[in-house]
Design a protein around this motif. Structure first.
Motif, PDB file in Angstrom:
ATOM      1  N   SER A 143     -11.749 -15.231   2.729  1.00  0.00           N
ATOM      2  CA  SER A 143     -11.878 -15.391   1.268  1.00  0.00           C
ATOM      3  C   SER A 143     -13.100 -14.666   0.698  1.00  0.00           C
ATOM      4  CB  SER A 143     -11.954 -16.876   0.917  1.00  0.00           C
ATOM      5  OG  SER A 143     -13.070 -17.451   1.553  1.00  0.00           O
ATOM      6  N   LYS A 144     -14.052 -14.260   1.566  1.00  0.00           N
ATOM      7  CA  LYS A 144     -15.249 -13.556   1.077  1.00  0.00           C
ATOM      8  C   LYS A 144     -15.010 -12.050   0.952  1.00  0.00           C
ATOM      9  CE  LYS A 144     -18.393 -14.676   4.133  1.00  0.00           C
ATOM     10  NZ  LYS A 144     -19.462 -15.239   4.971  1.00  0.00           N
ATOM     11  N   TYR A 145     -13.846 -11.573   1.443  1.00  0.00           N
ATOM     12  CA  TYR A 145     -13.642 -10.129   1.575  1.00  0.00           C
ATOM     13  C   TYR A 145     -12.349  -9.680   0.885  1.00  0.00           C
ATOM     14  CZ  TYR A 145     -16.823 -10.847   5.565  1.00  0.00           C
ATOM     15  OH  TYR A 145     -17.874 -11.191   6.381  1.00  0.00           O
ATOM     16  N   GLY A 146     -12.108  -8.370   0.945  1.00  0.00           N
ATOM     17  CA  GLY A 146     -10.800  -7.837   0.588  1.00  0.00           C
ATOM     18  C   GLY A 146      -9.943  -7.842   1.836  1.00  0.00           C
ATOM     19  N   VAL A 147      -8.793  -8.487   1.765  1.00  0.00           N
ATOM     20  CA  VAL A 147      -7.939  -8.641   2.957  1.00  0.00           C
ATOM     21  C   VAL A 147      -6.852  -7.557   2.954  1.00  0.00           C
ATOM     22  CG1 VAL A 147      -6.265 -10.177   4.091  1.00  0.00           C
ATOM     23  CG2 VAL A 147      -8.416 -11.097   3.195  1.00  0.00           C
ATOM     24  N   VAL A 148      -6.593  -7.026   4.166  1.00  0.00           N
ATOM     25  CA  VAL A 148      -5.543  -6.019   4.351  1.00  0.00           C
ATOM     26  C   VAL A 148      -4.290  -6.736   4.842  1.00  0.00           C
ATOM     27  CG1 VAL A 148      -4.907  -3.904   5.567  1.00  0.00           C
ATOM     28  CG2 VAL A 148      -7.316  -4.325   4.969  1.00  0.00           C
ATOM     29  N   VAL A 149      -3.223  -6.690   4.046  1.00  0.00           N
ATOM     30  CA  VAL A 149      -1.959  -7.328   4.448  1.00  0.00           C
ATOM     31  C   VAL A 149      -1.084  -6.245   5.077  1.00  0.00           C
ATOM     32  CG1 VAL A 149       0.055  -8.650   3.678  1.00  0.00           C
ATOM     33  CG2 VAL A 149      -2.158  -8.962   2.543  1.00  0.00           C
ATOM     34  N   MET A 150      -0.708  -6.448   6.360  1.00  0.00           N
ATOM     35  CA  MET A 150      -0.009  -5.407   7.110  1.00  0.00           C
ATOM     36  C   MET A 150       1.147  -5.971   7.933  1.00  0.00           C
ATOM     37  SD  MET A 150      -3.133  -4.923   9.834  1.00  0.00           S
ATOM     38  CE  MET A 150      -2.338  -4.418  11.357  1.00  0.00           C
ATOM     39  N   GLU A 151       2.072  -5.093   8.290  1.00  0.00           N
ATOM     40  CA  GLU A 151       3.159  -5.484   9.200  1.00  0.00           C
ATOM     41  C   GLU A 151       2.581  -5.610  10.601  1.00  0.00           C
ATOM     42  OE1 GLU A 151       6.324  -2.603   9.228  1.00  0.00           O
ATOM     43  OE2 GLU A 151       6.829  -2.956   7.125  1.00  0.00           O
ATOM     44  N   GLU A 152       2.817  -6.746  11.249  1.00  0.00           N
ATOM     45  CA  GLU A 152       2.225  -6.962  12.569  1.00  0.00           C
ATOM     46  C   GLU A 152       2.662  -5.909  13.599  1.00  0.00           C
ATOM     47  OE1 GLU A 152      -0.268  -8.858  13.617  1.00  0.00           O
ATOM     48  OE2 GLU A 152      -0.497  -9.494  11.537  1.00  0.00           O
ATOM     49  N   GLY A 153       3.958  -5.626  13.628  1.00  0.00           N
ATOM     50  CA  GLY A 153       4.478  -4.735  14.678  1.00  0.00           C
ATOM     51  C   GLY A 153       4.006  -3.298  14.544  1.00  0.00           C
ATOM     52  N   THR A 154       4.147  -2.733  13.334  1.00  0.00           N
ATOM     53  CA  THR A 154       3.895  -1.298  13.151  1.00  0.00           C
ATOM     54  C   THR A 154       2.487  -0.990  12.667  1.00  0.00           C
ATOM     55  OG1 THR A 154       4.594  -1.419  10.844  1.00  0.00           O
ATOM     56  CG2 THR A 154       6.304  -0.936  12.479  1.00  0.00           C
ATOM     57  N   GLY A 155       1.838  -1.986  12.043  1.00  0.00           N
ATOM     58  CA  GLY A 155       0.518  -1.736  11.449  1.00  0.00           C
ATOM     59  C   GLY A 155       0.598  -1.140  10.052  1.00  0.00           C
ATOM     60  N   LYS A 156       1.826  -0.998   9.508  1.00  0.00           N
ATOM     61  CA  LYS A 156       1.955  -0.420   8.161  1.00  0.00           C
ATOM     62  C   LYS A 156       1.312  -1.362   7.139  1.00  0.00           C
ATOM     63  CE  LYS A 156       5.553   2.001   6.762  1.00  0.00           C
ATOM     64  NZ  LYS A 156       6.894   2.393   6.257  1.00  0.00           N
ATOM     65  N   VAL A 157       0.452  -0.797   6.293  1.00  0.00           N
ATOM     66  CA  VAL A 157      -0.255  -1.609   5.292  1.00  0.00           C
ATOM     67  C   VAL A 157       0.651  -1.815   4.083  1.00  0.00           C
ATOM     68  CG1 VAL A 157      -2.237  -1.710   3.724  1.00  0.00           C
ATOM     69  CG2 VAL A 157      -2.523  -0.821   6.051  1.00  0.00           C
ATOM     70  N   GLU A 158       0.812  -3.087   3.708  1.00  0.00           N
ATOM     71  CA  GLU A 158       1.663  -3.424   2.555  1.00  0.00           C
ATOM     72  C   GLU A 158       0.849  -3.481   1.268  1.00  0.00           C
ATOM     73  OE1 GLU A 158       3.423  -7.057   3.894  1.00  0.00           O
ATOM     74  OE2 GLU A 158       4.645  -6.042   5.402  1.00  0.00           O
ATOM     75  N   ARG A 159      -0.297  -4.184   1.334  1.00  0.00           N
ATOM     76  CA  ARG A 159      -1.116  -4.297   0.122  1.00  0.00           C
ATOM     77  C   ARG A 159      -2.517  -4.803   0.490  1.00  0.00           C
ATOM     78  NH1 ARG A 159       1.539  -9.235   0.478  1.00  0.00           N
ATOM     79  NH2 ARG A 159       0.529 -11.027  -0.485  1.00  0.00           N
ATOM     80  N   ALA A 203      -0.825   3.408   0.378  1.00  0.00           N
ATOM     81  CA  ALA A 203      -0.001   2.294   0.866  1.00  0.00           C
ATOM     82  C   ALA A 203       1.301   2.206   0.061  1.00  0.00           C
ATOM     83  CB  ALA A 203      -0.767   0.977   0.771  1.00  0.00           C
ATOM     84  N   ALA A 204       1.219   2.428  -1.251  1.00  0.00           N
ATOM     85  CA  ALA A 204       2.414   2.381  -2.105  1.00  0.00           C
ATOM     86  C   ALA A 204       3.411   3.473  -1.706  1.00  0.00           C
ATOM     87  CB  ALA A 204       2.012   2.541  -3.569  1.00  0.00           C
ATOM     88  N   ASP A 205       2.881   4.596  -1.169  1.00  0.00           N
ATOM     89  CA  ASP A 205       3.752   5.676  -0.682  1.00  0.00           C
ATOM     90  C   ASP A 205       4.123   5.498   0.790  1.00  0.00           C
ATOM     91  OD1 ASP A 205       3.511   6.771  -3.175  1.00  0.00           O
ATOM     92  OD2 ASP A 205       2.004   8.259  -2.620  1.00  0.00           O
ATOM     93  N   ALA A 206       3.808   4.312   1.345  1.00  0.00           N
ATOM     94  CA  ALA A 206       4.137   3.956   2.744  1.00  0.00           C
ATOM     95  C   ALA A 206       3.478   4.889   3.763  1.00  0.00           C
ATOM     96  CB  ALA A 206       5.662   3.934   2.949  1.00  0.00           C
ATOM     97  N   GLY A 207       2.292   5.424   3.407  1.00  0.00           N
ATOM     98  CA  GLY A 207       1.631   6.351   4.336  1.00  0.00           C
ATOM     99  C   GLY A 207       0.362   5.814   4.969  1.00  0.00           C
ATOM    100  N   LEU A 208       0.069   4.507   4.739  1.00  0.00           N
ATOM    101  CA  LEU A 208      -1.192   3.938   5.229  1.00  0.00           C
ATOM    102  C   LEU A 208      -0.926   2.932   6.346  1.00  0.00           C
ATOM    103  CD1 LEU A 208      -4.294   3.801   4.718  1.00  0.00           C
ATOM    104  CD2 LEU A 208      -3.862   1.875   3.206  1.00  0.00           C
ATOM    105  N   PHE A 209      -1.631   3.114   7.466  1.00  0.00           N
ATOM    106  CA  PHE A 209      -1.465   2.223   8.612  1.00  0.00           C
ATOM    107  C   PHE A 209      -2.823   1.657   9.014  1.00  0.00           C
ATOM    108  CE2 PHE A 209       2.294   4.706   8.472  1.00  0.00           C
ATOM    109  CZ  PHE A 209       3.291   3.961   9.101  1.00  0.00           C
ATOM    110  N   ALA A 210      -2.787   0.475   9.631  1.00  0.00           N
ATOM    111  CA  ALA A 210      -4.032  -0.177  10.052  1.00  0.00           C
ATOM    112  C   ALA A 210      -3.973  -0.492  11.539  1.00  0.00           C
ATOM    113  CB  ALA A 210      -4.249  -1.465   9.253  1.00  0.00           C
ATOM    114  N   MET A 211      -5.101  -0.263  12.210  1.00  0.00           N
ATOM    115  CA  MET A 211      -5.217  -0.583  13.631  1.00  0.00           C
ATOM    116  C   MET A 211      -6.286  -1.656  13.778  1.00  0.00           C
ATOM    117  SD  MET A 211      -6.389   1.989  16.674  1.00  0.00           S
ATOM    118  CE  MET A 211      -7.327   1.298  18.034  1.00  0.00           C
ATOM    119  N   VAL A 212      -5.962  -2.710  14.511  1.00  0.00           N
ATOM    120  CA  VAL A 212      -6.944  -3.793  14.695  1.00  0.00           C
ATOM    121  C   VAL A 212      -8.002  -3.326  15.691  1.00  0.00           C
ATOM    122  CG1 VAL A 212      -7.318  -6.185  15.384  1.00  0.00           C
ATOM    123  CG2 VAL A 212      -5.221  -5.553  14.169  1.00  0.00           C
TER     124      VAL A 212
END
Length: 361
Positions: A143-159, A203-212
């Motif tokens: 709650s103190k930060y900006g959170v990255v919401v992503m698909e668990e399997g692919t890492g694609k960032v949703e919002r 992310a809106a163009d489905a081109g952003l991915f996140a790696m943990v």
């Protein structure tokens, strides 16, 4: 490959240390913060590092000249005349980052310390084929930060959700990116936020991915986090390169002592301590959860905990320094003095005790 390090501003949160050198040159684990990043970049084949900076570029460059030849890597500066946020500097350094190869380039926040798994990041980026990859790290209080919401399997960032009131995830932006050159076409030369403006569009163009990010992560831009970061860094050294840590009857837990430092008889040092080059720790001293920077001296039977002792400073005999005391460069604490959270500007002599946290000008 190339890399851009966002050095940015004045380092006000790490004063009084940043009154002597720009923040990226403040020692962490016995070498300047930024050197941890440059060495890790060099290891994965980066040949040129561009420092995006708006203050004291000559100091940075003069200092890093030595390392250029030692590491065999080109280091240049891209200087802002006005603050450009976190994306504007990429537009400013565009010509330095584009070399016609089409290779992606790294972007790092200079305050971030981690194990820098750049090889894995390159692999992940190539595999997903998107335009940009950001590293994310898990936190306990999203709650103190900006959170990255992503698909668990692919890492694609949703919002992205800024300081969420309800739980949407626990992964936040770790300040380490790998971007295709095409990202530069999305950024204008004006003050812009990469986190709030550029990444959401990708992310809106489905081109952003996140790696943990595996392993530890810390933004060490302020003293309390710097001390926590040191603990995490030394923990990581214990797992990856235990031979670099000190050992012996006087050592407790993870301790890093530079080979040129001198440790006296009957000391107890640790846990989570870094003692820098040319330091002298006299007999009977107790050090814990602290950094003693280059050329400092801690005199007989003094006790230092949860504090940062700046370059060429002295802690007197039987003195007690604790609770996030920060001594700037060349500060001299007299014998038998107590400091409870004193923040002391450079070139001062402390002749009376500091009983509650305060700034000594």
């Amino acid at each position: 490959m190339k890399a851009l390090i966002l050095v940015g501003g004045f380092g006000t949160r790490l004063r009084p240390l940043t009154l002597s050198v720009p923040k990226p040159l403040v020692d962490f684990g016995n070498k300047p913060m930024i050197l941890h990043q440059i060495e890790a970049l060099k290891e994965v084949g980066v040949t040129e590092v561009v420092l995006a900076i708006n203050y004291q570029p000559e100091v940075m460059l003069n200092f890093l000249k030595d390392f250029e030849s030692k590491l065999g890597i080109k280091i240049t500066c891209s200087q802002e005349t006005e603050p450009l946020g976190t994306a504007g500097p990429l537009a400013l350094a565009r010509d330095k980052l584009l070399d016609g190869s089409g290779d992606p380039f790294f972007v790092l926040n200079s305050d971030v310390i981690s194990e820098y798994p750049f090889a894995e990041l390159i692999q992940f980026h190539k595999a997903h084929g998107g335009e940009a990859t950001i590293m994310v790290t898990k936190v306990d209080e999203p709650s103190k930060y900006g959170v990255v919401v992503m698909e668990e399997g692919t890492g694609k960032v949703e919002r992205f959700v800024e300081k969420p009131k309800v739980f949407v995830g626990n992964k936040i932006n770790a300040g380490i990116y790998l971007l295709n050159p095409s990202v530069l076409e999305r950024i204008e030369l004006k003050p812009t936020s990469i986190e709030k403006e550029v990444f959401p569009r990708i992310a809106a163009d489905a081109g952003l991915f996140a790696m943990v990010l595996p392993g530890f992560w810390m933004d060490i831009g302020q003293p309390r986090d710097y001390i926590t970061g040191l603990r995490l860094y030394l923990d990581s050294l214990r797992k990856k390169a235990p031979a670099r840590l000190a050992s012996g009857a006087h050592v407790l837990g993870n301790v890093l002592v530079h080979e040129t430092a001198v440790i006296g008889e009957g000391c107890l040092i640790g846990p989570d301590v870094a003692v820098g080059p040319g330091c002298v720790v006299e007999a009977g001293v107790r050090l814990s959860r602290c950094t003693v920077m280059r050329g400092a001296r801690v005199k007989q039977h003094a006790c230092v905990s949860s504090s940062i002792i700046g370059w060429h400073s002295t802690v007197g005999k039987w003195a007690r320094v604790e609770n996030m005391t920060i001594l700037g460069e060349d500060v001299h604490v007299c014998d038998e003095i107590y400091s409870n959270g004193g923040v002391v500007l450079p070139h001062k002599e402390i002749k009376s005790s500091i009983l509650k946290p305060e700034i000594v000008m």
